[in-house]
Motif scaffolding. Structure first.
Motif, PDB file in Angstrom:
ATOM      1  N   GLY A 183      -4.825  -6.652   6.215  1.00 46.96           N
ATOM      2  CA  GLY A 183      -5.743  -6.576   4.576  1.00 46.96           C
ATOM      3  C   GLY A 183      -7.525  -6.527   4.952  1.00 46.96           C
ATOM      4  O   GLY A 183      -8.327  -6.200   4.129  1.00 46.96           O
ATOM      5  N   LEU A 184      -8.189  -6.396   6.621  1.00 47.13           N
ATOM      6  CA  LEU A 184      -9.505  -6.409   6.826  1.00 47.13           C
ATOM      7  C   LEU A 184      -9.775  -5.070   6.028  1.00 47.13           C
ATOM      8  O   LEU A 184     -11.335  -4.737   6.503  1.00 47.13           O
ATOM      9  CB  LEU A 184     -10.265  -6.456   8.432  1.00 47.13           C
ATOM     10  CG  LEU A 184      -9.782  -8.369   8.214  1.00 47.13           C
ATOM     11  CD1 LEU A 184      -9.498  -8.734   9.464  1.00 47.13           C
ATOM     12  CD2 LEU A 184     -10.710  -8.796   7.343  1.00 47.13           C
ATOM     13  N   LEU A 185      -9.068  -4.182   6.504  1.00 49.10           N
ATOM     14  CA  LEU A 185      -9.167  -2.652   6.532  1.00 49.10           C
ATOM     15  C   LEU A 185      -8.327  -1.748   4.988  1.00 49.10           C
ATOM     16  O   LEU A 185      -7.283  -1.979   5.384  1.00 49.10           O
ATOM     17  CB  LEU A 185      -9.260  -1.709   7.261  1.00 49.10           C
ATOM     18  CG  LEU A 185     -10.554  -1.924   8.388  1.00 49.10           C
ATOM     19  CD1 LEU A 185      -9.762  -0.874   9.888  1.00 49.10           C
ATOM     20  CD2 LEU A 185     -11.834  -1.772   7.939  1.00 49.10           C
ATOM     21  N   PRO A 186      -8.851  -1.123   4.527  1.00 51.66           N
ATOM     22  CA  PRO A 186      -7.706  -0.325   2.663  1.00 51.66           C
ATOM     23  C   PRO A 186      -6.898   0.379   3.918  1.00 51.66           C
ATOM     24  O   PRO A 186      -7.065   1.022   5.121  1.00 51.66           O
ATOM     25  CB  PRO A 186      -8.607  -0.140   2.555  1.00 51.66           C
ATOM     26  CG  PRO A 186      -9.993   0.356   3.185  1.00 51.66           C
ATOM     27  CD  PRO A 186      -9.844  -0.598   4.387  1.00 51.66           C
ATOM     28  N   ASP A 209      -3.626   5.130  -1.308  1.00 54.08           N
ATOM     29  CA  ASP A 209      -4.181   6.184  -2.303  1.00 54.08           C
ATOM     30  C   ASP A 209      -5.239   6.927  -2.817  1.00 54.08           C
ATOM     31  O   ASP A 209      -5.933   6.509  -2.373  1.00 54.08           O
ATOM     32  CB  ASP A 209      -3.932   4.980  -3.729  1.00 54.08           C
ATOM     33  CG  ASP A 209      -4.591   4.013  -3.732  1.00 54.08           C
ATOM     34  OD1 ASP A 209      -6.389   4.302  -3.762  1.00 54.08           O
ATOM     35  OD2 ASP A 209      -4.315   2.978  -3.881  1.00 54.08           O
ATOM     36  N   ARG A 210      -5.450   7.931  -3.216  1.00 52.50           N
ATOM     37  CA  ARG A 210      -5.836   8.870  -3.874  1.00 52.50           C
ATOM     38  C   ARG A 210      -7.460   8.326  -4.415  1.00 52.50           C
ATOM     39  O   ARG A 210      -8.175   8.170  -3.732  1.00 52.50           O
ATOM     40  CB  ARG A 210      -6.228   9.632  -4.971  1.00 52.50           C
ATOM     41  CG  ARG A 210      -6.888  11.236  -5.432  1.00 52.50           C
ATOM     42  CD  ARG A 210      -5.554  11.653  -6.672  1.00 52.50           C
ATOM     43  NE  ARG A 210      -4.703  12.033  -6.318  1.00 52.50           N
ATOM     44  CZ  ARG A 210      -3.893  13.605  -5.775  1.00 52.50           C
ATOM     45  NH1 ARG A 210      -4.612  14.281  -6.159  1.00 52.50           N
ATOM     46  NH2 ARG A 210      -2.595  13.594  -6.555  1.00 52.50           N
ATOM     47  N   GLU A 211      -7.729   6.393  -4.909  1.00 48.42           N
ATOM     48  CA  GLU A 211      -8.410   6.442  -5.493  1.00 48.42           C
ATOM     49  C   GLU A 211      -9.020   5.324  -4.129  1.00 48.42           C
ATOM     50  O   GLU A 211     -11.041   6.094  -3.610  1.00 48.42           O
ATOM     51  CB  GLU A 211      -8.582   5.229  -6.469  1.00 48.42           C
ATOM     52  CG  GLU A 211      -8.252   5.377  -7.821  1.00 48.42           C
ATOM     53  CD  GLU A 211      -7.062   5.992  -7.671  1.00 48.42           C
ATOM     54  OE1 GLU A 211      -5.620   5.504  -6.733  1.00 48.42           O
ATOM     55  OE2 GLU A 211      -6.383   6.920  -8.227  1.00 48.42           O
ATOM     56  N   THR A 212      -8.461   5.507  -3.229  1.00 47.69           N
ATOM     57  CA  THR A 212      -9.156   4.513  -2.229  1.00 47.69           C
ATOM     58  C   THR A 212      -9.598   5.622  -0.872  1.00 47.69           C
ATOM     59  O   THR A 212     -10.948   5.233  -0.526  1.00 47.69           O
ATOM     60  CB  THR A 212      -7.700   3.447  -1.564  1.00 47.69           C
ATOM     61  OG1 THR A 212      -7.705   2.513  -1.927  1.00 47.69           O
ATOM     62  CG2 THR A 212      -8.493   3.330  -0.559  1.00 47.69           C
ATOM     63  N   VAL A 242       0.397  -1.191  -0.124  1.00 47.51           N
ATOM     64  CA  VAL A 242       0.131   0.315   0.026  1.00 47.51           C
ATOM     65  C   VAL A 242       0.169   1.256  -0.147  1.00 47.51           C
ATOM     66  O   VAL A 242       0.259   2.215  -0.635  1.00 47.51           O
ATOM     67  CB  VAL A 242      -0.974   0.318   1.331  1.00 47.51           C
ATOM     68  CG1 VAL A 242      -1.377   1.423   1.299  1.00 47.51           C
ATOM     69  CG2 VAL A 242      -1.952  -1.132   1.466  1.00 47.51           C
ATOM     70  N   ILE A 243       2.331   1.387   0.950  1.00 49.42           N
ATOM     71  CA  ILE A 243       2.801   2.008   0.366  1.00 49.42           C
ATOM     72  C   ILE A 243       4.169   2.108   0.416  1.00 49.42           C
ATOM     73  O   ILE A 243       5.025   3.270   0.672  1.00 49.42           O
ATOM     74  CB  ILE A 243       2.674   2.422   1.897  1.00 49.42           C
ATOM     75  CG1 ILE A 243       3.384   2.101   3.521  1.00 49.42           C
ATOM     76  CG2 ILE A 243       1.587   3.126   2.873  1.00 49.42           C
ATOM     77  CD1 ILE A 243       3.393   1.820   4.734  1.00 49.42           C
ATOM     78  N   GLU A 244       4.465   1.160   0.515  1.00 49.99           N
ATOM     79  CA  GLU A 244       6.537   0.200  -0.041  1.00 49.99           C
ATOM     80  C   GLU A 244       6.091   0.165  -1.303  1.00 49.99           C
ATOM     81  O   GLU A 244       5.971  -0.693  -1.795  1.00 49.99           O
ATOM     82  CB  GLU A 244       6.267   0.345   0.974  1.00 49.99           C
ATOM     83  CG  GLU A 244       6.419   0.771   2.169  1.00 49.99           C
ATOM     84  CD  GLU A 244       6.876   0.272   3.705  1.00 49.99           C
ATOM     85  OE1 GLU A 244       7.773   0.361   4.896  1.00 49.99           O
ATOM     86  OE2 GLU A 244       6.910  -1.487   4.264  1.00 49.99           O
ATOM     87  N   ASP A 245       7.679  -0.139  -1.859  1.00 46.59           N
ATOM     88  CA  ASP A 245       7.929   0.031  -2.839  1.00 46.59           C
ATOM     89  C   ASP A 245       9.202  -1.178  -3.164  1.00 46.59           C
ATOM     90  O   ASP A 245       9.765  -0.542  -1.438  1.00 46.59           O
ATOM     91  CB  ASP A 245       8.635   0.628  -3.967  1.00 46.59           C
ATOM     92  CG  ASP A 245       7.301   0.868  -4.910  1.00 46.59           C
ATOM     93  OD1 ASP A 245       6.092   0.877  -5.765  1.00 46.59           O
ATOM     94  OD2 ASP A 245       7.575   2.393  -5.221  1.00 46.59           O
ATOM     95  N   TYR A 246       9.793  -2.269  -3.255  1.00 45.85           N
ATOM     96  CA  TYR A 246      10.723  -3.015  -3.140  1.00 45.85           C
ATOM     97  C   TYR A 246      11.357  -3.864  -4.537  1.00 45.85           C
ATOM     98  O   TYR A 246      10.797  -3.201  -5.693  1.00 45.85           O
ATOM     99  CB  TYR A 246      10.398  -4.088  -2.115  1.00 45.85           C
ATOM    100  CG  TYR A 246       9.715  -5.338  -2.618  1.00 45.85           C
ATOM    101  CD1 TYR A 246       8.193  -5.302  -2.844  1.00 45.85           C
ATOM    102  CD2 TYR A 246       9.912  -6.138  -3.841  1.00 45.85           C
ATOM    103  CE1 TYR A 246       7.258  -6.231  -3.971  1.00 45.85           C
ATOM    104  CE2 TYR A 246       9.705  -6.894  -4.313  1.00 45.85           C
ATOM    105  CZ  TYR A 246       7.882  -6.848  -4.482  1.00 45.85           C
ATOM    106  OH  TYR A 246       7.220  -7.677  -5.196  1.00 45.85           O
TER     107      TYR A 246
END
Lengths: 80, 228
Positions: free
Chosen positions: B96-99, B149-152, A69-73
């Protein structure tokens, strides 16, 4: 073999720690510094073929080492 | 209402929330160790605040893979309500239960103070409050900066799943009122079914006048009625 994994915040995610380091470097006189991004570094020793290891390491990153969600590797397996 | 509090190594608000649940629901919760594989039958599972696994790797990341979490996922799929407070919220996003994700506070400081919150979403977890109402819970966290992210964020907003927002005394979500840099001042969100709820503030710390407030008492008593 030994693998190297770098995990960094995605470009559009604010990195307050990197920003703090950046401004500290400037305060120390390193005026040429324009940006610092802080991340994590893992050295992983594992068995198996290089090709298998690449796939397995990608899974390790997706499932635990990075938060997609927030990181690249980035994974690399240097020649021994 | 039957409740269960999951205890991880490093949880430190498990007892607080157990006391709050006992006082507000009239029934003491069951405490379940993270290494257990079966969650007892219940109406509500609580993932408490603290520093599970010392916040190693990322806050909540290791706890998200604890043996008990498979059982929490299954219960959530069956419709059991799940509440994640602070570190519990971090665990819910990691599993993963919440975005989204909760990252380091924008100000780089641990923030520990009461905050004003505006009730924005509809969920059984906000049964005590009316939309637009302002409530006060304390926060105490280093990684409470909600990012997605913006869409979420747009989807959460559009679905009315931003449940609580940091606001000033006039109820405005200003930058100054935002203690951690969260996107859109987000303090709490729900999943699509509204039965999984994560929040950074601590309602269990304000369950009576002797603790400086009773908005948390209202939160838990109305939740018990809503889930009963």
């Amino acid at each position: 073999m030994k693998a190297i994994v770098h995990v960094v915040l995605k470009k559009d995610v604010l990195d307050p720690q990197g920003k703090a380091v950046e401004s500290a470097l400037r305060t120390l006189g390193f005026g040429e510094v324009s940006e610092v991004r802080q991340g994590k570094f893992f050295e992983i020793t594992l068995d198996g073929s290089r090709d298998d290891a690449r796939a397995r390491l990608a899974s390790m990153c997706e499932e635990l080492l990075a938060n997609p969600v927030i990181e690249d590797y980035r994974v690399s397996i240097p020649d021994a | 209402m039957r409740t269960v509090v999951v205890v991880f190594p490093g949880s430190n608000c498990d007892r607080d929330v157990a006391v709050a649940l006992a006082r507000c629901t009239g029934r003491a919760p069951g405490l379940v160790w993270h290494g257990a594989t079966n969650l007892p039958a219940c109406d509500l599972v609580v993932l408490p605040g603290g520093f599970s696994y010392g916040d190693y790797l990322r806050a909540g990341a290791i706890a998200a893979h604890s043996p008990i979490m498979r059982s929490v996922h299954e219960a959530a799929e069956r419709g059991t309500a799940v509440l994640g407070i602070c570190n519990g919220f971090q665990i819910l996003t990691e599993t993963g239960l919440l975005p989204g994700a909760l990252v380091r506070n924008a100000g780089l400081r641990f923030v520990c103070r009461p905050v004003d919150l505006r009730v924005d979403g509809h969920t059984p977890f906000l049964a005590a409050f009316t939309p637009g109402e302002r409530v006060r819970f304390p926060v105490a966290h280093m990684e409470g900066n909600y990012q997605a992210d913006r869409e979420t964020v747009a989807r959460l907003e559009g679905d009315g799943r931003v449940a609580l927002r940091y606001v000033d005394e006039a109820g405005r979500a200003t930058e100054a009122a935002n203690p951690n840099g969260s996107a859109a001042g987000i303090a709490a969100i729900t999943n699509t079914s509204r039965r999984i709820f994560g929040l950074m503030p601590h309602p269990e710390r304000v369950i009576g006048a002797e603790l400086g407030g009773s908005d948390g008492y209202r939160f838990f008593t109305a939740l018990a009625d809503a889930l009963a």
